[in-house]
Design a protein around this motif. Structure first.
Motif, PDB file in Angstrom:
ATOM      1  N   PHE A 106       0.803  -1.213   0.000  1.00 55.33           N
ATOM      2  CA  PHE A 106       0.000   0.000   0.000  1.00 55.33           C
ATOM      3  C   PHE A 106       0.843   1.272   0.000  1.00 55.33           C
ATOM      4  CE2 PHE A 106      -4.118  -1.976   1.947  1.00 55.33           C
ATOM      5  CZ  PHE A 106      -4.338  -2.623   0.737  1.00 55.33           C
ATOM      6  N   GLU A 107       2.151   1.120   0.129  1.00 53.81           N
ATOM      7  CA  GLU A 107       3.052   2.273   0.001  1.00 53.81           C
ATOM      8  C   GLU A 107       3.546   2.435  -1.433  1.00 53.81           C
ATOM      9  OE1 GLU A 107       3.579   4.308   2.549  1.00 53.81           O
ATOM     10  OE2 GLU A 107       2.284   3.044   3.778  1.00 53.81           O
ATOM     11  N   GLY A 108       3.165   1.493  -2.296  1.00 55.99           N
ATOM     12  CA  GLY A 108       3.605   1.555  -3.683  1.00 55.99           C
ATOM     13  C   GLY A 108       4.913   0.844  -3.955  1.00 55.99           C
ATOM     14  N   ASN A 109       5.418   0.103  -2.984  1.00 57.57           N
ATOM     15  CA  ASN A 109       6.663  -0.647  -3.170  1.00 57.57           C
ATOM     16  C   ASN A 109       6.404  -1.932  -3.942  1.00 57.57           C
ATOM     17  OD1 ASN A 109       8.293   1.147  -1.498  1.00 57.57           O
ATOM     18  ND2 ASN A 109       7.132   0.315   0.220  1.00 57.57           N
ATOM     19  N   LEU A 110       7.215  -2.194  -4.957  1.00 62.84           N
ATOM     20  CA  LEU A 110       7.047  -3.386  -5.787  1.00 62.84           C
ATOM     21  C   LEU A 110       7.274  -4.658  -4.984  1.00 62.84           C
ATOM     22  CD1 LEU A 110       6.595  -4.465  -8.689  1.00 62.84           C
ATOM     23  CD2 LEU A 110       9.075  -4.389  -8.976  1.00 62.84           C
ATOM     24  N   VAL A 111       6.319  -5.579  -5.071  1.00 57.06           N
ATOM     25  CA  VAL A 111       6.417  -6.873  -4.412  1.00 57.06           C
ATOM     26  C   VAL A 111       6.653  -7.977  -5.442  1.00 57.06           C
ATOM     27  CG1 VAL A 111       5.130  -8.597  -3.055  1.00 57.06           C
ATOM     28  CG2 VAL A 111       4.970  -6.164  -2.465  1.00 57.06           C
ATOM     29  N   GLU A 112       5.959  -7.845  -6.583  1.00 57.02           N
ATOM     30  CA  GLU A 112       6.072  -8.882  -7.608  1.00 57.02           C
ATOM     31  C   GLU A 112       5.726  -8.303  -8.978  1.00 57.02           C
ATOM     32  OE1 GLU A 112       3.594 -12.905  -8.282  1.00 57.02           O
ATOM     33  OE2 GLU A 112       4.614 -12.787  -6.334  1.00 57.02           O
ATOM     34  N   GLY A 113       6.449  -8.743 -10.001  1.00 57.48           N
ATOM     35  CA  GLY A 113       6.182  -8.308 -11.363  1.00 57.48           C
ATOM     36  C   GLY A 113       7.346  -7.523 -11.945  1.00 57.48           C
ATOM     37  N   LYS A 114       7.267  -7.283 -13.246  1.00 60.23           N
ATOM     38  CA  LYS A 114       8.325  -6.558 -13.958  1.00 60.23           C
ATOM     39  C   LYS A 114       7.838  -5.168 -14.349  1.00 60.23           C
ATOM     40  CE  LYS A 114      10.372 -10.745 -15.921  1.00 60.23           C
ATOM     41  NZ  LYS A 114      10.741 -11.465 -17.170  1.00 60.23           N
ATOM     42  N   GLY A 115       8.678  -4.186 -14.110  1.00 62.96           N
ATOM     43  CA  GLY A 115       8.330  -2.824 -14.448  1.00 62.96           C
ATOM     44  C   GLY A 115       8.273  -1.948 -13.215  1.00 62.96           C
ATOM     45  N   LYS A 116       7.890  -0.699 -13.431  1.00 66.21           N
ATOM     46  CA  LYS A 116       7.810   0.290 -12.360  1.00 66.21           C
ATOM     47  C   LYS A 116       6.345   0.595 -12.085  1.00 66.21           C
ATOM     48  CE  LYS A 116       9.303   5.002 -11.286  1.00 66.21           C
ATOM     49  NZ  LYS A 116      10.010   6.198 -11.825  1.00 66.21           N
ATOM     50  N   PRO A 117       5.921   0.547 -10.837  1.00 60.41           N
ATOM     51  CA  PRO A 117       4.512   0.844 -10.535  1.00 60.41           C
ATOM     52  C   PRO A 117       4.151   2.280 -10.900  1.00 60.41           C
ATOM     53  CG  PRO A 117       5.599  -0.219  -8.669  1.00 60.41           C
ATOM     54  CD  PRO A 117       6.668   0.152  -9.635  1.00 60.41           C
ATOM     55  N   THR A 118       2.895   2.498 -11.222  1.00 58.96           N
ATOM     56  CA  THR A 118       2.414   3.843 -11.461  1.00 58.96           C
ATOM     57  C   THR A 118       2.792   4.758 -10.302  1.00 58.96           C
ATOM     58  OG1 THR A 118       0.428   5.217 -11.677  1.00 58.96           O
ATOM     59  CG2 THR A 118       0.170   3.134 -10.522  1.00 58.96           C
ATOM     60  N   ARG A 119       3.074   6.011 -10.623  1.00 58.51           N
ATOM     61  CA  ARG A 119       3.457   6.948  -9.568  1.00 58.51           C
ATOM     62  C   ARG A 119       2.288   7.296  -8.652  1.00 58.51           C
ATOM     63  NH1 ARG A 119       4.742  12.164 -13.425  1.00 58.51           N
ATOM     64  NH2 ARG A 119       2.688  12.374 -14.388  1.00 58.51           N
ATOM     65  N   GLU A 120       1.082   6.907  -9.026  1.00 56.84           N
ATOM     66  CA  GLU A 120      -0.082   7.146  -8.175  1.00 56.84           C
ATOM     67  C   GLU A 120      -0.365   5.959  -7.248  1.00 56.84           C
ATOM     68  OE1 GLU A 120      -1.366   9.858  -7.657  1.00 56.84           O
ATOM     69  OE2 GLU A 120      -1.564  11.086  -9.455  1.00 56.84           O
ATOM     70  N   ALA A 121       0.549   4.992  -7.185  1.00 56.63           N
ATOM     71  CA  ALA A 121       0.317   3.819  -6.333  1.00 56.63           C
ATOM     72  C   ALA A 121       0.137   4.220  -4.867  1.00 56.63           C
ATOM     73  CB  ALA A 121       1.471   2.824  -6.473  1.00 56.63           C
ATOM     74  N   LEU A 122       0.839   5.257  -4.429  1.00 54.19           N
ATOM     75  CA  LEU A 122       0.699   5.711  -3.045  1.00 54.19           C
ATOM     76  C   LEU A 122      -0.733   6.146  -2.765  1.00 54.19           C
ATOM     77  CD1 LEU A 122       2.071   6.430  -0.327  1.00 54.19           C
ATOM     78  CD2 LEU A 122       2.478   8.712  -1.281  1.00 54.19           C
ATOM     79  N   LEU A 123      -1.330   6.885  -3.696  1.00 55.87           N
ATOM     80  CA  LEU A 123      -2.719   7.317  -3.543  1.00 55.87           C
ATOM     81  C   LEU A 123      -3.661   6.127  -3.488  1.00 55.87           C
ATOM     82  CD1 LEU A 123      -5.083   9.332  -3.571  1.00 55.87           C
ATOM     83  CD2 LEU A 123      -4.873   9.388  -6.078  1.00 55.87           C
ATOM     84  N   HIS A 124      -3.498   5.187  -4.431  1.00 58.45           N
ATOM     85  CA  HIS A 124      -4.368   4.013  -4.471  1.00 58.45           C
ATOM     86  C   HIS A 124      -4.281   3.254  -3.144  1.00 58.45           C
ATOM     87  CE1 HIS A 124      -5.119   3.693  -9.016  1.00 58.45           C
ATOM     88  NE2 HIS A 124      -4.426   4.807  -8.839  1.00 58.45           N
ATOM     89  N   GLY A 125      -3.066   3.003  -2.692  1.00 60.06           N
ATOM     90  CA  GLY A 125      -2.884   2.259  -1.453  1.00 60.06           C
ATOM     91  C   GLY A 125      -3.460   2.972  -0.253  1.00 60.06           C
ATOM     92  N   TYR A 126      -3.348   4.287  -0.238  1.00 59.76           N
ATOM     93  CA  TYR A 126      -3.895   5.060   0.883  1.00 59.76           C
ATOM     94  C   TYR A 126      -5.410   4.942   0.931  1.00 59.76           C
ATOM     95  CZ  TYR A 126      -4.584   8.863   4.195  1.00 59.76           C
ATOM     96  OH  TYR A 126      -4.950   9.600   5.286  1.00 59.76           O
ATOM     97  N   ILE A 127      -6.042   4.986  -0.229  1.00 56.24           N
ATOM     98  CA  ILE A 127      -7.498   4.838  -0.271  1.00 56.24           C
ATOM     99  C   ILE A 127      -7.913   3.466   0.250  1.00 56.24           C
ATOM    100  CG2 ILE A 127      -9.493   4.672  -1.817  1.00 56.24           C
ATOM    101  CD1 ILE A 127      -8.175   6.860  -3.533  1.00 56.24           C
ATOM    102  N   TYR A 128      -7.188   2.416  -0.139  1.00 53.87           N
ATOM    103  CA  TYR A 128      -7.514   1.084   0.377  1.00 53.87           C
ATOM    104  C   TYR A 128      -7.330   1.028   1.897  1.00 53.87           C
ATOM    105  CZ  TYR A 128      -7.355  -0.428  -4.493  1.00 53.87           C
ATOM    106  OH  TYR A 128      -7.581  -0.567  -5.836  1.00 53.87           O
ATOM    107  N   ARG A 129      -6.325   1.726   2.375  1.00 54.78           N
ATOM    108  CA  ARG A 129      -6.039   1.685   3.806  1.00 54.78           C
ATOM    109  C   ARG A 129      -7.145   2.352   4.626  1.00 54.78           C
ATOM    110  NH1 ARG A 129      -1.345   0.450   5.872  1.00 54.78           N
ATOM    111  NH2 ARG A 129      -0.168   0.972   3.987  1.00 54.78           N
ATOM    112  N   ILE A 130      -7.675   3.477   4.135  1.00 51.42           N
ATOM    113  CA  ILE A 130      -8.670   4.222   4.925  1.00 51.42           C
ATOM    114  C   ILE A 130     -10.105   3.851   4.580  1.00 51.42           C
ATOM    115  CG2 ILE A 130      -7.081   6.164   5.229  1.00 51.42           C
ATOM    116  CD1 ILE A 130      -8.787   7.736   3.188  1.00 51.42           C
ATOM    117  N   CYS A 131     -10.310   3.122   3.478  1.00 54.31           N
ATOM    118  CA  CYS A 131     -11.674   2.775   3.030  1.00 54.31           C
ATOM    119  C   CYS A 131     -11.786   1.273   2.795  1.00 54.31           C
ATOM    120  CB  CYS A 131     -12.038   3.524   1.757  1.00 54.31           C
ATOM    121  SG  CYS A 131     -12.055   5.294   1.904  1.00 54.31           S
TER     122      CYS A 131
END
Length: 201
Positions: A64-89
């Motif tokens: 949920f901090e946007g840190n890559l766990v699995e897969g190839k490539g770089k996560p979207t720069r908005e991953a922090l926002l997405h993860g934060y929404i999951y955390r609070i909602c």
């Protein structure tokens, strides 16, 4: 390897493709994600890829901090926002962010987008707030503004980032994408209505 239901990735790909086909996101912009049940992990679009080209195999797994766990490539720069929404909602299982032109146009007013049609009144639980984040991405220091929106309305279906686009949420990816489409339609009607009233037609 992280185990999860592959249907989540398939639906995420469908939602991404629909957003591109419907014209609410062009080129390689925008991003989509889905919560992976059972932990603080999510599937996210890789940076640089087009929503129109996404398949179920193209998503990365991050925390949920946007840190890559699995897969190839770089996560979207908005991953922090997405993860934060999951955390609070906890009710939110998918996030769709698109650079929808009419919604971005409406954001110039600095006002919430009103439910200008009966369809919007029936489907949306509130006017859609415009959040003024003075950057090309939602940064950590901007997250309290996001928190405030959801504290004020725990059932909020979306918000609009000024000069940036719609962030729609839902219980699944297709539901969030449909909400983004409805908000873009509503913004288009709101702008048309304002033009007609100004012309005095």
């Amino acid at each position: 390897m992280v185990n999860y239901d592959r249907e989540i990735a398939k639906e995420l790909a469908v939602a991404a493709g629909r957003a591109y086909t419907r014209g609410i996101q062009a080129g390689s912009g925008g991003n989509v994600s889905a919560r992976i049940p059972g932990g603080d992990l999510m599937l996210v679009k890789a940076s640089g890829g087009s929503l129109g080209d996404c398949t179920a195999d193209d998503f990365l797994i991050t925390d949920f901090e946007g840190n890559l766990v699995e897969g190839k490539g770089k996560p979207t720069r908005e991953a922090l926002l997405h993860g934060y929404i999951y955390r609070i909602c906890p009710r939110v299982n998918a996030v769709v962010h698109v650079h929808a032109p009419y919604s971005i146009g409406w954001s110039q007013t600095g006002r919430d987008l009103p439910s200008t049609t009966w369809h919007a009144k029936l489907k949306l639980c509130a006017d859609i707030p415009v959040l003024n984040v003075p950057a090309a991405m939602v940064r950590e220091q901007d997250l309290p503004m996001v928190d405030r929106l959801f504290r004020e309305n725990s059932e909020l279906p979306a918000f609009i980032l000024a000069d940036h686009g719609i962030v729609a949420v839902g219980k699944d990816a297709c539901g969030a994408e449909h909400t983004a489409e409805l908000i873009e339609e509503t913004a288009r009607v709101a702008l048309l209505k304002a033009a007609v009233l100004k012309l005095g037609l």
